[in-house]
Scaffold this motif. Structure first.
Motif, PDB file in Angstrom:
ATOM      1  N   GLY A  84      12.339   1.170 -16.607  1.00  0.00           N
ATOM      2  CA  GLY A  84      12.174  -0.096 -15.926  1.00  0.00           C
ATOM      3  C   GLY A  84      11.583  -1.142 -16.838  1.00  0.00           C
ATOM      4  N   LYS A  85      11.229  -2.273 -16.230  1.00  0.00           N
ATOM      5  CA  LYS A  85      10.702  -3.397 -16.990  1.00  0.00           C
ATOM      6  C   LYS A  85       9.193  -3.477 -16.831  1.00  0.00           C
ATOM      7  N   GLY A  86       8.539  -3.952 -17.871  1.00  0.00           N
ATOM      8  CA  GLY A  86       7.117  -4.230 -17.818  1.00  0.00           C
ATOM      9  C   GLY A  86       6.251  -3.098 -18.340  1.00  0.00           C
ATOM     10  N   PHE A  87       4.990  -3.475 -18.624  1.00  0.00           N
ATOM     11  CA  PHE A  87       4.030  -2.512 -19.152  1.00  0.00           C
ATOM     12  C   PHE A  87       3.633  -1.470 -18.110  1.00  0.00           C
ATOM     13  N   VAL A 106      10.806   4.900 -29.926  1.00  0.00           N
ATOM     14  CA  VAL A 106      11.410   3.934 -30.850  1.00  0.00           C
ATOM     15  C   VAL A 106      11.273   2.551 -30.221  1.00  0.00           C
ATOM     16  N   ILE A 107      10.620   1.663 -30.936  1.00  0.00           N
ATOM     17  CA  ILE A 107      10.455   0.294 -30.465  1.00  0.00           C
ATOM     18  C   ILE A 107      11.560  -0.546 -31.084  1.00  0.00           C
ATOM     19  N   VAL A 108      12.361  -1.161 -30.228  1.00  0.00           N
ATOM     20  CA  VAL A 108      13.453  -2.021 -30.664  1.00  0.00           C
ATOM     21  C   VAL A 108      13.055  -3.444 -30.304  1.00  0.00           C
ATOM     22  N   ALA A 109      12.500  -4.146 -31.300  1.00  0.00           N
ATOM     23  CA  ALA A 109      11.998  -5.500 -31.064  1.00  0.00           C
ATOM     24  C   ALA A 109      12.969  -6.523 -31.615  1.00  0.00           C
ATOM     25  N   HIS A 117       3.475  -9.188 -29.543  1.00  0.00           N
ATOM     26  CA  HIS A 117       4.203  -8.414 -28.530  1.00  0.00           C
ATOM     27  C   HIS A 117       4.396  -6.973 -29.008  1.00  0.00           C
ATOM     28  N   LEU A 118       4.720  -6.820 -30.279  1.00  0.00           N
ATOM     29  CA  LEU A 118       4.880  -5.481 -30.860  1.00  0.00           C
ATOM     30  C   LEU A 118       3.559  -4.722 -30.817  1.00  0.00           C
ATOM     31  N   MET A 119       2.480  -5.392 -31.167  1.00  0.00           N
ATOM     32  CA  MET A 119       1.167  -4.737 -31.162  1.00  0.00           C
ATOM     33  C   MET A 119       0.732  -4.360 -29.745  1.00  0.00           C
ATOM     34  N   ASN A 120       1.080  -5.180 -28.758  1.00  0.00           N
ATOM     35  CA  ASN A 120       0.749  -4.853 -27.363  1.00  0.00           C
ATOM     36  C   ASN A 120       1.426  -3.550 -26.934  1.00  0.00           C
ATOM     37  N   VAL A 121       2.691  -3.371 -27.326  1.00  0.00           N
ATOM     38  CA  VAL A 121       3.414  -2.140 -26.978  1.00  0.00           C
ATOM     39  C   VAL A 121       2.799  -0.947 -27.708  1.00  0.00           C
ATOM     40  N   ILE A 122       2.491  -1.131 -28.990  1.00  0.00           N
ATOM     41  CA  ILE A 122       1.881  -0.036 -29.755  1.00  0.00           C
ATOM     42  C   ILE A 122       0.534   0.343 -29.161  1.00  0.00           C
ATOM     43  N   GLU A 128      -1.996   5.923 -24.389  1.00  0.00           N
ATOM     44  CA  GLU A 128      -1.444   7.048 -23.630  1.00  0.00           C
ATOM     45  C   GLU A 128      -1.305   8.308 -24.483  1.00  0.00           C
ATOM     46  N   GLY A 129      -1.722   8.257 -25.745  1.00  0.00           N
ATOM     47  CA  GLY A 129      -1.722   9.453 -26.586  1.00  0.00           C
ATOM     48  C   GLY A 129      -0.430   9.707 -27.338  1.00  0.00           C
ATOM     49  N   ILE A 130       0.403   8.707 -27.479  1.00  0.00           N
ATOM     50  CA  ILE A 130       1.655   8.856 -28.218  1.00  0.00           C
ATOM     51  C   ILE A 130       1.369   8.540 -29.683  1.00  0.00           C
ATOM     52  N   SER A 131       1.715   9.466 -30.562  1.00  0.00           N
ATOM     53  CA  SER A 131       1.440   9.244 -31.987  1.00  0.00           C
ATOM     54  C   SER A 131       2.709   9.071 -32.814  1.00  0.00           C
ATOM     55  N   LYS A 132       3.848   9.512 -32.310  1.00  0.00           N
ATOM     56  CA  LYS A 132       5.101   9.373 -33.050  1.00  0.00           C
ATOM     57  C   LYS A 132       5.812   8.101 -32.592  1.00  0.00           C
ATOM     58  N   ILE A 133       5.610   7.049 -33.370  1.00  0.00           N
ATOM     59  CA  ILE A 133       6.165   5.734 -33.025  1.00  0.00           C
ATOM     60  C   ILE A 133       7.027   5.269 -34.196  1.00  0.00           C
ATOM     61  N   ALA A 134       8.240   4.823 -33.885  1.00  0.00           N
ATOM     62  CA  ALA A 134       9.138   4.276 -34.908  1.00  0.00           C
ATOM     63  C   ALA A 134       9.555   2.873 -34.484  1.00  0.00           C
ATOM     64  N   ILE A 135       9.836   2.035 -35.474  1.00  0.00           N
ATOM     65  CA  ILE A 135      10.290   0.679 -35.202  1.00  0.00           C
ATOM     66  C   ILE A 135      11.721   0.566 -35.741  1.00  0.00           C
ATOM     67  N   ALA A 136      12.644   0.144 -34.882  1.00  0.00           N
ATOM     68  CA  ALA A 136      14.050   0.028 -35.272  1.00  0.00           C
ATOM     69  C   ALA A 136      14.264  -1.220 -36.102  1.00  0.00           C
ATOM     70  N   GLY A 137      15.196  -1.130 -37.048  1.00  0.00           N
ATOM     71  CA  GLY A 137      15.540  -2.276 -37.883  1.00  0.00           C
ATOM     72  C   GLY A 137      16.947  -2.128 -38.417  1.00  0.00           C
ATOM     73  N   GLU A 138      17.416  -3.161 -39.108  1.00  0.00           N
ATOM     74  CA  GLU A 138      18.736  -3.138 -39.719  1.00  0.00           C
ATOM     75  C   GLU A 138      18.565  -3.208 -41.230  1.00  0.00           C
ATOM     76  N   ARG A 139      19.511  -2.618 -41.938  1.00  0.00           N
ATOM     77  CA  ARG A 139      19.493  -2.635 -43.398  1.00  0.00           C
ATOM     78  C   ARG A 139      19.898  -4.010 -43.906  1.00  0.00           C
ATOM     79  N   LYS A 140      19.250  -4.462 -44.976  1.00  0.00           N
ATOM     80  CA  LYS A 140      19.591  -5.754 -45.582  1.00  0.00           C
ATOM     81  C   LYS A 140      20.902  -5.659 -46.296  1.00  0.00           C
TER      82      LYS A 140
END
Length: 140
Positions: A84-87, A106-109, A117-122, A128-140
């Protein structure tokens, strides 16, 4: 006699009864149904996201087992896939997870979203005790 010959030539020969083969039609319909189901499952969830991912020259491809994807829009709206939507929706979903050490998020910002906004999600994920966090990106 000529008349009978003409009449016999004009008469249509007896034709075989036409049949409609329904089994090939069923095969085609099942193929189309399968195609549209797979298309909907794989492509449709990404259609509502209009995100421009940030680029990086050191981007790595990770092999993950069904990560939880959290989307951050340009305006800072947070949406979690299948949750769903929201924190609040994100927090309530994370509280129900028992094996938090196994969960990968995986955070897709959006490229134009603020770093805050990214820091708020992290922060929410770390609380909540989640330690495996990845940030999605595209290759240059």
């Amino acid at each position: 006699m000529k008349r009978q010959r003409l009449l016999s030539m004009l008469e249509e020969p007896e034709q075989e009864k036409e049949e409609i083969q329904i089994i090939p039609m069923i095969d085609i319909m099942l193929f189309l149904l399968t195609f549209f189901i797979l298309y909907t499952l794989n492509v449709f969830p990404m259609l509502f996201q209009n995100l421009n991912l940030p680029t990086s020259s050191t981007l790595e491809t990770a092999q993950l087992k069904e990560p939880l994807k959290v989307y951050i829009s340009k305006d800072g709206d947070v949406e979690t896939e299948k949750v769903g939507k929201g924190f609040q929706a994100l927090k309530s979903h994370l509280k129900g997870i028992t094996q938090k050490d196994q969960l990968v998020v995986v955070i897709v910002a959006d490229r134009d979203s603020k770093a805050q906004h990214l820091m708020n999600v992290i922060d929410v994920l770390k609380e909540e005790g989640i330690s495996k966090i990845a940030i999605a990106g595209e290759r240059k």
